[in-house]
Design a protein around this motif. Structure first.
Motif, mmCIF file in Angstrom:
data_model
loop_
_atom_site.group_PDB
_atom_site.id
_atom_site.type_symbol
_atom_site.label_atom_id
_atom_site.label_comp_id
_atom_site.label_asym_id
_atom_site.label_seq_id
_atom_site.Cartn_x
_atom_site.Cartn_y
_atom_site.Cartn_z
ATOM 1 N N MET A 57 37.847 38.465 44.275
ATOM 2 C CA MET A 57 37.186 39.770 44.172
ATOM 3 C C MET A 57 36.422 39.900 42.850
ATOM 4 O O MET A 57 35.761 40.892 42.624
ATOM 5 N N GLY A 58 36.589 38.909 41.972
ATOM 6 C CA GLY A 58 35.965 38.983 40.668
ATOM 7 C C GLY A 58 36.805 39.713 39.641
ATOM 8 O O GLY A 58 36.342 40.038 38.555
ATOM 9 N N VAL A 59 38.059 39.962 39.988
ATOM 10 C CA VAL A 59 38.982 40.637 39.074
ATOM 11 C C VAL A 59 39.592 39.580 38.161
ATOM 12 O O VAL A 59 40.050 38.533 38.629
ATOM 13 N N GLY A 60 39.588 39.843 36.867
ATOM 14 C CA GLY A 60 40.242 38.937 35.944
ATOM 15 C C GLY A 60 41.748 39.081 36.057
ATOM 16 O O GLY A 60 42.270 40.193 36.019
ATOM 17 N N ILE A 61 42.429 37.979 36.230
ATOM 18 C CA ILE A 61 43.889 37.981 36.343
ATOM 19 C C ILE A 61 44.431 36.973 35.341
ATOM 20 O O ILE A 61 44.153 35.782 35.440
ATOM 21 N N ASP A 62 45.178 37.462 34.363
ATOM 22 C CA ASP A 62 45.888 36.591 33.427
ATOM 23 C C ASP A 62 47.366 36.731 33.740
ATOM 24 O O ASP A 62 47.892 37.849 33.756
ATOM 25 N N THR A 63 48.020 35.606 34.017
ATOM 26 C CA THR A 63 49.436 35.652 34.391
ATOM 27 C C THR A 63 50.231 34.606 33.619
ATOM 28 O O THR A 63 49.662 33.668 33.064
ATOM 29 N N THR A 64 51.540 34.773 33.653
ATOM 30 C CA THR A 64 52.435 33.803 33.025
ATOM 31 C C THR A 64 52.933 32.771 34.033
ATOM 32 O O THR A 64 53.795 31.961 33.704
ATOM 33 N N ALA A 65 52.381 32.794 35.279
ATOM 34 C CA ALA A 65 52.778 31.840 36.317
ATOM 35 C C ALA A 65 51.639 31.678 37.319
ATOM 36 O O ALA A 65 50.795 32.560 37.458
ATOM 37 N N ASP A 66 51.647 30.562 38.042
ATOM 38 C CA ASP A 66 50.618 30.296 39.051
ATOM 39 C C ASP A 66 50.877 31.025 40.364
ATOM 40 O O ASP A 66 50.013 31.059 41.229
ATOM 41 N N ARG A 67 52.067 31.584 40.500
ATOM 42 C CA ARG A 67 52.466 32.241 41.750
ATOM 43 C C ARG A 67 53.275 33.486 41.405
ATOM 44 O O ARG A 67 54.039 33.500 40.443
ATOM 45 N N ALA A 68 53.116 34.516 42.193
ATOM 46 C CA ALA A 68 53.853 35.755 41.973
ATOM 47 C C ALA A 68 55.357 35.498 42.093
ATOM 48 O O ALA A 68 55.806 34.836 43.030
ATOM 49 N N ALA A 69 56.091 36.026 41.143
ATOM 50 C CA ALA A 69 57.556 35.936 41.124
ATOM 51 C C ALA A 69 58.061 37.087 40.263
ATOM 52 O O ALA A 69 57.350 37.545 39.360
ATOM 53 N N PRO A 70 59.267 37.565 40.531
ATOM 54 C CA PRO A 70 59.803 38.639 39.696
ATOM 55 C C PRO A 70 59.744 38.288 38.213
ATOM 56 O O PRO A 70 59.977 37.139 37.826
ATOM 57 N N ASP A 71 59.396 39.274 37.409
ATOM 58 C CA ASP A 71 59.312 39.187 35.954
ATOM 59 C C ASP A 71 58.086 38.436 35.430
ATOM 60 O O ASP A 71 57.965 38.212 34.229
ATOM 61 N N VAL A 72 57.164 38.032 36.317
ATOM 62 C CA VAL A 72 55.912 37.427 35.867
ATOM 63 C C VAL A 72 55.008 38.542 35.342
ATOM 64 O O VAL A 72 54.790 39.548 36.019
ATOM 65 N N ASP A 73 54.511 38.367 34.127
ATOM 66 C CA ASP A 73 53.576 39.336 33.559
ATOM 67 C C ASP A 73 52.171 39.040 34.065
ATOM 68 O O ASP A 73 51.763 37.876 34.184
ATOM 69 N N VAL A 74 51.445 40.114 34.376
ATOM 70 C CA VAL A 74 50.094 40.036 34.919
ATOM 71 C C VAL A 74 49.240 41.049 34.168
ATOM 72 O O VAL A 74 49.622 42.213 34.065
ATOM 73 N N THR A 75 48.103 40.607 33.662
ATOM 74 C CA THR A 75 47.142 41.552 33.096
ATOM 75 C C THR A 75 45.898 41.498 33.950
ATOM 76 O O THR A 75 45.280 40.441 34.120
ATOM 77 N N VAL A 76 45.564 42.645 34.523
ATOM 78 C CA VAL A 76 44.369 42.787 35.344
ATOM 79 C C VAL A 76 43.243 43.222 34.413
ATOM 80 O O VAL A 76 43.394 44.172 33.654
ATOM 81 N N ASN A 77 42.126 42.513 34.494
ATOM 82 C CA ASN A 77 40.983 42.803 33.641
ATOM 83 C C ASN A 77 39.831 43.215 34.549
ATOM 84 O O ASN A 77 39.341 42.418 35.347
#
Length: 173
Positions: A57-77
Motif C-alpha cells: 500500500m506504500g505504508v512504511g512499516i518498521d518492525t522488530t520481526a519479519d512476521r507478526a508475533a505477539p510483542d513485536v514492535d511495529v512503527t507505521v510511517n
C-alpha cells in the motif's frame, strides 16, 4: 528495560470479538471479499502476517520481526509525516483463519487497537476483516474529528483492495 506500555485498555479486546468497541472509543469494521479457495487464503494470510499487504500500500512499516508475533514492535510511517508506534498484541495462524492485531504505544496519534484477519468461510470464500476501536490522542487527530475517522475507514478499504489485488492472479480463472 521493560517495554513501553500500551496507551489504552482493554489490550487484546479484539482477539475474541472483532466487533468489540469499549466505551469512549470509535468502532471500525470493514470486510472485503478476496476470492475463493485455499490458495487465495494462504496467499492472503502470508501477505497479512509478513507485512506485505501494508508495504504494498506504500505504508512504511518498521518492525522488530519479519512476521507478526505477539510483542513485536511495529512503527507505521504514513507519508513520512506521521510515525505511529504499535505492538502486536495477538496473532492467529490456523487452517481457516490468520491475522494479528496491534495496540498503540506512546507517540501514536490515536489510542486503541486494530486487527487484520483473513478467514475462509465454510463455502470457501476468503475475506479480510479490518476491525478497530480507537480515539484521538494527538491534537491533530482530535482536530480532524469525523474526517480522521473517515481516513481510517478509507485506509481499511484500501487494505482490502490491496490484498485482493495481491491475491488476484491466484483467483483469476
Amino acid at each position: 528495560m521493560s517495554p513501553a506500555p500500551f496507551t489504552y485498555e482493554p489490550v487484546g479486546a479484539t482477539r475474541d470479538d472483532l466487533a468489540v468497541c469499549p466505551p469512549g472509543f470509535h468502532p471500525l469494521l470493514v470486510r472485503t471479499r478476496l476470492g475463493e479457495g485455499p490458495e487465495v487464503f494462504r496467499r492472503a494470510a502470508d501477505a497479512v502476517l509478513t507485512w506485505e499487504m501494508h508495504r504494498s500500500m506504500g505504508v512504511g512499516i518498521d518492525t522488530t520481526a519479519d512476521r507478526a508475533a505477539p510483542d513485536v514492535d511495529v512503527t507505521v510511517n504514513l507519508a513520512g509525516l506521521i510515525k505511529a508506534p504499535c505492538r502486536v498484541v495477538w496473532t492467529v495462524d490456523e487452517p481457516r483463519r490468520a491475522g494479528w492485531a496491534y495496540g498503540t504505544l506512546e507517540g501514536h496519534p490515536e489510542c486503541g487497537e486494530e486487527a487484520f484477519v483473513v478467514d475462509r468461510t465454510g463455502d470457501g470464500t476468503v475475506w479480510l476483516t479490518v476491525a478497530a476501536f480507537s480515539r484521538a490522542r494527538k491534537w491533530y487527530a482530535r482536530a480532524g474529528g469525523a474526517a480522521t475517522r473517515g481516513l481510517q475507514h478509507a485506509y481499511a478499504r484500501r487494505c482490502g483492495a490491496t490484498l485482493k489485488r495481491l491475491c488476484a492472479p491466484l483467483d483469476a480463472d
